[in-house]
Design a protein around this motif. Structure first.
Motif, mmCIF file in Angstrom:
data_model
loop_
_atom_site.group_PDB
_atom_site.id
_atom_site.type_symbol
_atom_site.label_atom_id
_atom_site.label_comp_id
_atom_site.label_asym_id
_atom_site.label_seq_id
_atom_site.Cartn_x
_atom_site.Cartn_y
_atom_site.Cartn_z
ATOM 1 N N LEU A 170 0.828 -1.204 0.000
ATOM 2 C CA LEU A 170 0.000 0.000 0.000
ATOM 3 C C LEU A 170 0.865 1.258 0.000
ATOM 4 O O LEU A 170 1.981 1.258 0.523
ATOM 5 N N GLU A 171 0.322 2.309 -0.578
ATOM 6 C CA GLU A 171 1.055 3.569 -0.577
ATOM 7 C C GLU A 171 1.232 4.076 0.849
ATOM 8 O O GLU A 171 0.470 3.724 1.756
ATOM 9 N N GLU A 202 1.479 -8.025 4.314
ATOM 10 C CA GLU A 202 1.487 -6.636 3.859
ATOM 11 C C GLU A 202 2.485 -5.810 4.664
ATOM 12 O O GLU A 202 3.267 -5.033 4.095
ATOM 13 N N ARG A 203 2.502 -5.975 5.973
ATOM 14 C CA ARG A 203 3.471 -5.218 6.784
ATOM 15 C C ARG A 203 4.899 -5.549 6.381
ATOM 16 O O ARG A 203 5.779 -4.676 6.383
ATOM 17 N N ASN A 204 5.140 -6.789 6.007
ATOM 18 C CA ASN A 204 6.489 -7.173 5.589
ATOM 19 C C ASN A 204 6.879 -6.547 4.254
ATOM 20 O O ASN A 204 8.068 -6.417 3.965
ATOM 21 N N GLY A 212 -9.147 -3.871 6.142
ATOM 22 C CA GLY A 212 -10.097 -3.030 5.423
ATOM 23 C C GLY A 212 -9.442 -2.236 4.310
ATOM 24 O O GLY A 212 -10.000 -2.092 3.218
ATOM 25 N N LEU A 213 -8.228 -1.728 4.559
ATOM 26 C CA LEU A 213 -7.511 -0.982 3.524
ATOM 27 C C LEU A 213 -7.117 -1.886 2.365
ATOM 28 O O LEU A 213 -7.175 -1.484 1.204
ATOM 29 N N LEU A 214 -6.711 -3.115 2.663
ATOM 30 C CA LEU A 214 -6.325 -4.049 1.604
ATOM 31 C C LEU A 214 -7.519 -4.391 0.725
ATOM 32 O O LEU A 214 -7.384 -4.521 -0.502
ATOM 33 N N ILE A 215 -8.668 -4.543 1.327
ATOM 34 C CA ILE A 215 -9.871 -4.847 0.546
ATOM 35 C C ILE A 215 -10.222 -3.686 -0.377
ATOM 36 O O ILE A 215 -10.586 -3.878 -1.543
ATOM 37 N N LYS A 216 -10.069 -2.458 0.128
ATOM 38 C CA LYS A 216 -10.394 -1.279 -0.681
ATOM 39 C C LYS A 216 -9.456 -1.117 -1.858
ATOM 40 O O LYS A 216 -9.819 -0.565 -2.893
ATOM 41 N N HIS A 217 -8.210 -1.603 -1.689
ATOM 42 C CA HIS A 217 -7.217 -1.429 -2.744
ATOM 43 C C HIS A 217 -7.118 -2.667 -3.614
ATOM 44 O O HIS A 217 -6.240 -2.778 -4.437
#
Length: 534
Positions: free
Chosen positions: A162-163, A313-315, A529-534
């Motif tokens: 994610l950005e 994602e954090r990695n 939630g952010l991953l789903i949106k992106h």
């Protein structure tokens, strides 16, 4: 900018942990490293280094006129092909390269990367990639540019994540790794680099990715464990529910061999499996299957999958390597780790902030040790606790060993002091630091979120000795004396120690075991939630 790469935090937490498990159930460090290399090298492939086949630079603009959704990669694409003088990268005289097939396969399997995203122009990619008749020059150049753009898309989503503006929403205040996708692709194509090319993700990413496959293959919650009469299951018990316990631990990999899963006897093999599960979940390894363990056992597989995905994602945000000595606190684990490069030196239990006083995720450098410190009461605590106490009790300050200090209040050094006998300062805008505490009993708890945001350490003397180890004047005897002196003393550290406060709720340890911890600040749900949106 490279200095932040040493933050590689935590990876720390997990990557280098030691274990007392039996060798016949362990995967060695070398075998895990090889798995990581194998998993990360399939994009190294067989790039084309030919220079005779070229296309016109004008094809780039016409390409983006047709594929406008990929236009954000135009600068990277221009840079890459200018360097190559517009020579094809995905073609040789014999057609598409092995590397093109590898990329196509990875694009087809984005869910394996923990991503639920729509691949743009998939129909066009399928059509161009699977043409059976000889391609025209225009078709080749279109396929070439589409593959390169799709590489940049893949690199951004899988390697970059994610950005940065999105990560700020989940309060991740540590520096993100920076990648030049065109430079990375160009370096992969250099002679001699193909066999050693590595994907630019921290190795935990690929270890979690392997567990993502395993958990997706698990049967969906077909085994549920209940406690008979709400009493814990103990070694030596003979109960019908022991059978369910065996089956569940076998499915999750804690019981290495199925054996007789119908046995109702809690024997030594089941004891080993129960302790292994408890260790992976940060519980007391007592072998007693009580209520908290049963709740963890019955967490739906889909919830575990989601936790793996958000930690993958954090990695993606982490630098791929780390050098030098540093400290790393993993908040959900309640542990401070000390590292030298990728080697774990020691661990120490910590207490972190309560949910209402969350410890901040950020990086800094410990520059000072303060012996027998005053505690300057933070404005929030002053307003909510101290001032009301003073209003009710004229002797409040004296009772709590406090005194007015400027416009505020501070607590005097001594055994009553909330910071204990020593604190460790690293300049930051969050007013967070590490410190001792008089409340030693809290370190025995499995879950240790009790502070107002700062981090309490279980063995402050040891930490002080470690930070001052390069100063021969600070002997153990002198440190003990300074901690008990009651006189505040600031000592500068000759080589400030990087410290990273991070947040990981799933990781794979050095023994190859998947660890989970509670999402104490509800960060996982936010990130999901952010991953789903992106």
């Amino acid at each position: 900018m490279q200095k932040f790469t040493c933050f590689l935090v935590l990876l720390c937490i997990w990557g280098c942990r030691e274990s007392n498990k039996q060798s016949n159930t362990n995967r060695t460090k070398d075998s895990i490293h090889k798995e990581m290399q194998d998993a990360a090298s399939d994009l190294a492939g067989n790039f084309s280094d030919q220079r005779s086949m070229r296309f016109s630079s004008s094809r780039i603009e016409s390409f983006f006129a047709k594929y406008d959704s990929l236009r954000s990669f135009q600068t990277d694409l221009n840079t890459f092909y200018t360097t190559r003088s517009y020579a094809f990268a995905w073609y040789t005289e014999n057609g598409l390269t092995e590397q093109a097939s590898n990329l196509y396969a990875r694009l087809e399997n984005l869910p394996e990367e923990g991503l639920n995203i729509v691949l743009p122009y998939k129909r066009q990619l399928d059509s161009l990639f699977n043409i059976t008749l000889p391609q025209s020059t225009d078709q080749k150049s279109e396929t070439e540019l589409l593959l390169t753009s799709m590489y940049f898309f893949f690199a951004q989503k899988v390697w970059g994540g994610l950005e940065e503006s999105a990560t700020q929403k989940v309060d991740w205040h540590m520096p993100r790794k920076k990648l030049s996708y065109s430079a990375l692709l160009d370096s992969m194509m250099q002679p001699g680099k193909v066999s050693t090319a590595q994907e630019p993700v921290y190795r935990q990413y690929n270890l979690l990715k392997e567990y993502l496959k395993k958990y997706k293959a698990l049967p969906a919650d077909k085994v549920t464990v209940f406690l008979p009469n709400k009493k814990p299951i103990r070694p030596g018990d003979t109960l019908a529910m022991v059978t369910s316990l065996r089956k569940k631990l076998f499915l999750l990999g804690d019981l290495p061999r199925a054996g007789d899963t119908s046995s109702p006897i809690y024997d030594s093999s089941l004891l080993t499996a129960v302790k292994r599960f408890q260790k992976r979940h940060g519980m007391k390894e007592d072998g007693i299957a009580g209520g908290s363990m049963i709740r963890e056992l019955n967490v739906p597989v889909q919830k575990r999958i989601e936790k793996i995905i958000v930690n993958m994602e954090r990695n993606r945000w982490l630098p791929t390597d780390v050098r030098g000595r540093y400290l790393a606190v993993n908040i959900p684990e309640f542990v401070l780790h000390a590292y030298n490069d990728d080697s774990l030196l020691w661990n120490m239990n910590v207490v972190v902030g309560k949910d209402v006083n969350k410890t901040v995720i950020f990086a800094g450098s410990i520059s000072q040790v303060v012996f027998s410190p005053h505690w300057n009461v933070p404005p929030g605590i002053l307003k909510k606790e101290v001032l009301p106490g003073m209003a009710k009790n004229p002797n409040y300050l004296e009772t709590h060993h406090m005194e007015k200090y400027g416009d505020g209040v501070r607590q005097k050094p001594g055994p009553w002091n909330s910071l204990g006998a020593v604190k460790f300062l690293f300049p930051n805008s969050h007013n967070i630091y590490l410190h001792d505490t008089p409340s030693k009993s809290l370190f025995k708890e499995d879950k240790r979120a009790f502070s107002h945001g700062c981090i309490r350490v279980a063995d402050p003397k040891f930490l002080a000795m470690y930070l001052l180890r390069n100063d021969s004047t600070w002997t153990e005897e002198r440190i003990v004396k300074a901690m008990a002196s009651g006189r505040e003393q600031y000592v500068a550290i000759r080589n400030p120690m990087p410290v990273y406060i991070t947040y990981f709720t799933a990781w794979v340890d050095r023994q190859g075991d998947l660890n989970f911890r509670d999402d104490i600040y509800k960060r996982d749900a936010q990130l999901s939630g952010l991953l789903i949106k992106h």
